[in-house]
Structures are given as C-alpha cells and as structure tokens.
Design an enzyme around this catalytic site. Structure first.
Site, PDB file in Angstrom:
ATOM      1  N   GLU A   1       0.796  -1.242   0.000  1.00 19.80           N
ATOM      2  CA  GLU A   1       0.000   0.000   0.000  1.00 19.80           C
ATOM      3  C   GLU A   1       0.824   1.286   0.000  1.00 19.80           C
ATOM      4  O   GLU A   1       0.551   2.197   0.779  1.00 19.80           O
ATOM      5  CB  GLU A   1      -0.961  -0.014   1.204  1.00 19.80           C
ATOM      6  CG  GLU A   1      -1.890  -1.207   1.173  1.00 19.80           C
ATOM      7  CD  GLU A   1      -2.824  -1.282   2.396  1.00 19.80           C
ATOM      8  OE1 GLU A   1      -2.763  -0.386   3.239  1.00 19.80           O
ATOM      9  OE2 GLU A   1      -3.607  -2.240   2.476  1.00 19.80           O
TER      10      GLU A   1
ATOM     11  N   ASN B   1       2.046  -5.139  -3.178  1.00 21.91           N
ATOM     12  CA  ASN B   1       0.637  -5.432  -2.891  1.00 21.91           C
ATOM     13  C   ASN B   1      -0.114  -4.139  -2.602  1.00 21.91           C
ATOM     14  O   ASN B   1       0.383  -3.283  -1.867  1.00 21.91           O
ATOM     15  CB  ASN B   1       0.588  -6.349  -1.653  1.00 21.91           C
ATOM     16  CG  ASN B   1      -0.771  -6.947  -1.385  1.00 21.91           C
ATOM     17  OD1 ASN B   1      -1.361  -7.571  -2.271  1.00 21.91           O
ATOM     18  ND2 ASN B   1      -1.268  -6.787  -0.171  1.00 21.91           N
TER      19      ASN B   1
ATOM     20  N   HIS C   1     -10.493  -5.719  -2.484  1.00 25.21           N
ATOM     21  CA  HIS C   1     -11.602  -5.537  -1.543  1.00 25.21           C
ATOM     22  C   HIS C   1     -12.672  -4.765  -2.306  1.00 25.21           C
ATOM     23  O   HIS C   1     -12.574  -3.549  -2.478  1.00 25.21           O
ATOM     24  CB  HIS C   1     -11.147  -4.724  -0.326  1.00 25.21           C
ATOM     25  CG  HIS C   1     -10.126  -5.406   0.520  1.00 25.21           C
ATOM     26  ND1 HIS C   1     -10.415  -6.520   1.281  1.00 25.21           N
ATOM     27  CD2 HIS C   1      -8.804  -5.148   0.716  1.00 25.21           C
ATOM     28  CE1 HIS C   1      -9.327  -6.905   1.934  1.00 25.21           C
ATOM     29  NE2 HIS C   1      -8.328  -6.094   1.598  1.00 25.21           N
TER      30      HIS C   1
ATOM     31  N   GLU D   1      -6.463 -10.445  -1.322  1.00 29.17           N
ATOM     32  CA  GLU D   1      -7.312 -10.197  -0.139  1.00 29.17           C
ATOM     33  C   GLU D   1      -8.778 -10.093  -0.547  1.00 29.17           C
ATOM     34  O   GLU D   1      -9.532  -9.242  -0.053  1.00 29.17           O
ATOM     35  CB  GLU D   1      -6.873  -8.901   0.574  1.00 29.17           C
ATOM     36  CG  GLU D   1      -5.413  -8.900   0.979  1.00 29.17           C
ATOM     37  CD  GLU D   1      -4.981  -7.666   1.752  1.00 29.17           C
ATOM     38  OE1 GLU D   1      -5.854  -6.902   2.215  1.00 29.17           O
ATOM     39  OE2 GLU D   1      -3.769  -7.463   1.887  1.00 29.17           O
TER      40      GLU D   1
ATOM     41  N   ASP E   1     -12.519  -9.902  -1.028  1.00 28.42           N
ATOM     42  CA  ASP E   1     -13.837  -9.968  -0.396  1.00 28.42           C
ATOM     43  C   ASP E   1     -14.737  -9.016  -1.168  1.00 28.42           C
ATOM     44  O   ASP E   1     -14.253  -8.067  -1.787  1.00 28.42           O
ATOM     45  CB  ASP E   1     -13.824  -9.686   1.119  1.00 28.42           C
ATOM     46  CG  ASP E   1     -13.042  -8.449   1.527  1.00 28.42           C
ATOM     47  OD1 ASP E   1     -12.904  -7.522   0.706  1.00 28.42           O
ATOM     48  OD2 ASP E   1     -12.567  -8.397   2.678  1.00 28.42           O
TER      49      ASP E   1
HETATM   50  O1  9MR Z   1      -7.848  -7.828   8.348  1.00 30.71           O
HETATM   51  C1  9MR Z   1      -6.922  -7.007   9.012  1.00 30.71           C
HETATM   52  C2  9MR Z   1      -7.533  -6.483  10.289  1.00 30.71           C
HETATM   53  O2  9MR Z   1      -7.716  -7.545  11.212  1.00 30.71           O
HETATM   54  C3  9MR Z   1      -6.648  -5.436  10.893  1.00 30.71           C
HETATM   55  O3  9MR Z   1      -7.288  -4.853  11.996  1.00 30.71           O
HETATM   56  C4  9MR Z   1      -6.314  -4.386   9.864  1.00 30.71           C
HETATM   57  C5  9MR Z   1      -5.412  -3.342  10.429  1.00 30.71           C
HETATM   58  O4  9MR Z   1      -4.886  -2.501   9.464  1.00 30.71           O
HETATM   59  O5  9MR Z   1      -5.689  -4.992   8.758  1.00 30.71           O
HETATM   60  C6  9MR Z   1      -6.536  -5.869   8.111  1.00 30.71           C
HETATM   61  O6  9MR Z   1      -5.904  -6.394   6.962  1.00 30.71           O
HETATM   62  C7  9MR Z   1      -5.569  -5.434   5.974  1.00 30.71           C
HETATM   63  C8  9MR Z   1      -4.371  -5.957   5.242  1.00 30.71           C
HETATM   64  O7  9MR Z   1      -3.328  -6.188   6.133  1.00 30.71           O
HETATM   65  C9  9MR Z   1      -3.915  -4.964   4.169  1.00 30.71           C
HETATM   66  N1  9MR Z   1      -4.985  -4.632   3.290  1.00 30.71           N
HETATM   67  C10 9MR Z   1      -6.207  -4.208   3.905  1.00 30.71           C
HETATM   68  C11 9MR Z   1      -6.673  -5.243   4.919  1.00 30.71           C
HETATM   69  C12 9MR Z   1      -8.014  -4.855   5.483  1.00 30.71           C
HETATM   70  O8  9MR Z   1      -7.911  -3.686   6.214  1.00 30.71           O
END
Ligand code: 9MR
Length: 470
Positions: free
Chosen positions: A170, A212, A249, A278, A280
């Site tokens: 990111e 990513n 997402h 990722e 969804d």
């Molecule tokens: O699913 C993850 C969630 O449990 C955490 O609280 C969050 C914190 O930033 O991160 C989520 O996973 C993220 C992933 O690491 C990067 N892309 C976005 C995902 C959803 O926020």
C-alpha cells in the site's frame, strides 16, 4: 525450468538471476521444503484442489487466535492450500521492540499450514501502517536502516517457509495523483521500495517478491497506472520484483469493474505473476465472485486467489457479509460460483508465460512423451494401476492414475528427488519418511486419482510401485 523452491539449487541472489528465473514460469506457489505434504482433497469439490488442478492455488487469511476453533480449522484444512497471516507477520507483530523479534503467532500459522501441505504468503515486510510504536516515531536514515533490517531479519527467519512475500504494502496514494502515498517510509526517499525489494531478495532469493495494494483493480484509475509504471520501471532496471498482489476488496465505493481482467493481463505482460491477495466482496454476490475467478483463470500468470477470511464472522468487514462461508460455516452461493469457475477454467497453458530471457538452466531434454506408455506395476492383490501424464507447466506436471480391479485400493507411487508432490486429488495420500513415496488410498471419489509434481529440475515420470486391493 523450475519454480524457485526451497530445495532447488539456489540461484545466486540478485536481480539478474531473479529476472531469468522469474520469467521462466507462471507458477503454482505450492512447493516448499522437505516438510512438503500434499493437499488432501478432491478436485472439483474443494477450492484448493480445483485451483491446483488448474495450476493455481486458493488461499485465505488466517488469524492465529482462531486456530483453536474447530469449525474454522475444519473449513481451512478442507478447502485451502495457501495461507496468509491476517496480522501476525506485520511489522508491529514481528518486531514489537526495536531489534527484538517475536514470531510466535506467525509461526503458529506457518506450522499449521505447512504441516498440512498448505503454502504460506508472507504479509507484509514494509508498510506505512501497523508499524510498531518505536518505528512510527522514526525518520530519515535511521528509519531507512531500521526498515531494511526488519525486512532482512524477517525474510531470513522465514526463508524457505514462505513462498511469496508482500515486500511492500500500500505505498501508493488514493485519488487522482497516481503518485506515492506520503508516509514516514516515503519521506526516507523515493527509492525505499526498491531498497526493500533488494533486501528481501538478498535474504530469501527463492521467495517470490510482490508489491501489494488496494484500489488498483480498475485499469483506468490513476493509482493502478502509478503502480503499473513503477513495476515497469523496476523490471526495466532489474529491481527484483516477481509479482503484484491485487487486494481486491470490492464494495459499493470500490466496485468490481469489467476491466479488471485488462488490469491483471496488463501487469502480467510486464513479466510478473499477478495474484488476488485479499478478495472480499460486499454482500458476496455470486456473479461478481464468478467474474473475478474467471478473470484470473483467463490470465495465465494469475496464479492464485486468496480470500480475506473464511466465514463472514471472521471478516474485518463482518457486517458486509463479504466471504464464501456463512458465519455458521455453511457454503454460500458465492462459494458454488467460485468452485464452478475454477473447475470450468482453462489450465495454465504449457506455453505460458512468454519468456524474453533464456532460462538459467537448460530445459529438460529427457521430457516424458505426452502420451505415456502405461506403467505396469508389479502384480498386487487384485488390482492394477496405470499412470498417464497430464498437464505440464514450466516447473511442474500433473499425472493421473487409473485403478482397475478394485474399488477399495491402495496405490504406491514414487517420485524422483528432488521432485516433490505438491497437490493430490481424488484419494487420501500418506507418505514415507523421505516424502518421495506416496501411498494413495481410495476415498470414495472413484478409481482415477491425480497429483501435481514439482519437477525441481527433474522431469522423470513418477512410477507406480504397487496396487493393493483392500
Ligand atoms: O484484516 C486485518 C484487520 O484484522 C486489521 O485490523 C487491519 C489493520 O490494518 O488490517 C486488516 O488487513 C488489511 C491488510 O493487512 C492490508 N490490506 C487491507 C486489509 C483490510 O484492512
């Protein structure tokens, strides 16, 4: 040409070796190390096995805290052959205090996955978010050094256990700029991303190294183009990048769009693998899930899909019910659509991907013929088994074994080291200590079973040693 697996002859680290190797195969990220075990599932009936039959993986995000939930692990173990730690490999989890590394929760996930034949995607080595407090307050060259040390330490720790790393996560800005996101890491200099990739390459030359990001699905978006231009530049300058992850997402603000396939194929044409990392989708519409999978299947270098959680109740967006399983663990319509799209999809063609650089090792000259003579096993207790070659990729091949004379059977098959079986279907496998001799037992799926062998440079056809009726 082989996938760069632990156990392969290790290529020299560095961009040149990586470029040559990476261009050689669109690959299933499945083969790992000596502890490699097969995926025990039936093609056509689980996500992982159906993807494996098409030369791909199907993964999910896993939270260590849920591994004690039986309903959760039942679905995980049955359906998936790739795992991403949802939070446990992030910087704040693995280096909570500077220079003090903490791998317990990450290792729980890695061990759960690898002991069951699943592979692991590492997420993530460098990110502006979820940094430990000590790093958040750092800047300049001290931060750059700390970040590079983190990349080196973590990638070294998991060397050989992680098939692909999200090296940088990111780093691009949302909106119309198409440029980098401001962050403490970005302020250390625009070359921080390539520095992170070089450190990861040196630490684990066999892992695939990915960039990513999210909101990079729509080909017309500035952010997508910004990432594309960076990857093109990295490839041109020999920065060791192997793959691009599309988080995907999808929701009402950031919907799936039909140019997604163009996005995937355009990146792939740069000479990188593309992975959906990722996935969804708000409300989990079956048609949209189907389209996403079809788009991946249409791009030979789209070698895997990961959904961001198992049941809706496991999702970071639980209220959007965006996943493939209900909170009670039952399959949703989206699950059926995904499974069907995997089963209907084309296998990765043997001619893919284009290679503009000759492989570092000569292609095999002793490749098996496409139609194999049947293998005649020694007589067993009332059954016989014949092995036939099936699909072949740049780094691996599938074999199919047909059993006759018994409905309950046990067939012993041997592969030649350093070959490793990376997936099986339509049978229940077990292994001898060496991992090279597999006993496959009937599991009610009929009399034809199959398996994928990672060649690791050796293309000898596996041998049926015996067939026993039971
Ligand atoms: O699913 C993850 C969630 O449990 C955490 O609280 C969050 C914190 O930033 O991160 C989520 O996973 C993220 C992933 O690491 C990067 N892309 C976005 C995902 C959803 O926020």
């Amino acid at each position: 040409m082989t996938e760069r697996c632990h156990g392969d002859t290790r290529p020299p680290a560095g961009p040149r070796a990586r470029t040559a190797i990476v261009l050689a195969a669109a690959a299933l990220l499945a083969a790992t190390s000596a502890a490699f075990l097969p995926t025990t599932a039936s093609a056509g009936t689980t996500l992982g096995a159906s993807a494996a039959e098409k030369g791909r993986y199907f993964g999910t995000a896993v939270a260590a805290s849920r591994l004690s939930d039986n309903a959760y692990t039942t679905i995980l173990n049955r359906e998936f052959n790739m795992v991403t730690a949802e939070n446990e490999m992030k910087m704040n989890a693995t280096e909570p205090q500077q220079g003090r590394f903490s791998y317990g929760a990450a290792e729980q996930i890695v061990n759960h996955a690898r002991s069951r034949g699943m592979s692991v995607r590492g997420h993530t080595l460098a990110w502006h978010s979820q940094q430990p407090g000590w790093m958040e307050s750092m800047s300049g060259s001290a931060l750059r050094q700390a970040m590079l040390n983190h990349v080196t330490q973590v990638a070294t720790h998991f060397r050989g256990q992680v098939v692909a790393w999200d090296v940088v996560n990111e780093a691009f800005a949302d909106g119309s700029s198409g440029g980098r996101r401001d962050s403490n890491l970005q302020r250390t200099g625009n070359d921080w991303i390539e520095a992170a990739f070089r450190a990861a390459d040196a630490a684990d030359p066999n892992a695939k190294l990915c960039y990513n990001d999210y909101n990079t699905d729509n080909w017309t978006h500035a952010k997508t183009q910004g990432v594309y231009n960076m990857v093109r530049d990295f490839k041109a300058r020999g920065v060791p990048i192997d793959c691009v992850g599309f988080q995907s997402h999808f929701n009402n603000n950031s919907p799936y769009v039909s140019n997604y396939r163009t996005t995937l194929s355009s990146f792939a044409a740069l000479g990188v693998d593309v992975q959906i990392t990722e996935l969804d989708i708000q409300g989990a519409p079956a048609n949209t899930y189907r389209s996403v999978v079809e788009d991946c299947m249409a791009v030979p270098r789209c070698n895997g899909i990961t959904v961001w959680g198992i049941r809706d109740s496991d999702s970071w967006l639980a209220s959007q019910t965006p996943l493939l399983f209900n909170s009670n663990g039952s399959k949703k319509a989206a699950y059926d659509a995904v499974l069907a799209a995997l089963n209907n999809g084309p296998a990765v063609p043997t001619t893919a991907p284009p290679t503009s650089v000759p492989p570092t090792t000569a292609p095999p000259t002793t490749a098996p013929p496409t139609t194999a003579p049947p293998t005649t096993p020694p007589p067993g207790g009332g059954c016989s088994a014949t092995l036939q070659d099936s699909t072949r990729w740049g780094d691996r091949f599938n074999s199919q074994v047909t059993v006759s004379g018994a409905s309950n059977w046990s067939v012993v098959v041997a592969v030649t080291p350093p070959q490793k079986v990376s997936a099986t279907w339509n049978g229940s496998p077990s292994w001898d200590g060496s991992g090279n001799v597999m006993t496959m037992r009937s599991n009610g799926s009929g009399n034809v079973f199959g398996f994928t062998t990672m060649a690791n440079g050796n293309w000898t056809r596996p041998q049926v040693l015996s067939c026993t009726a039971s």
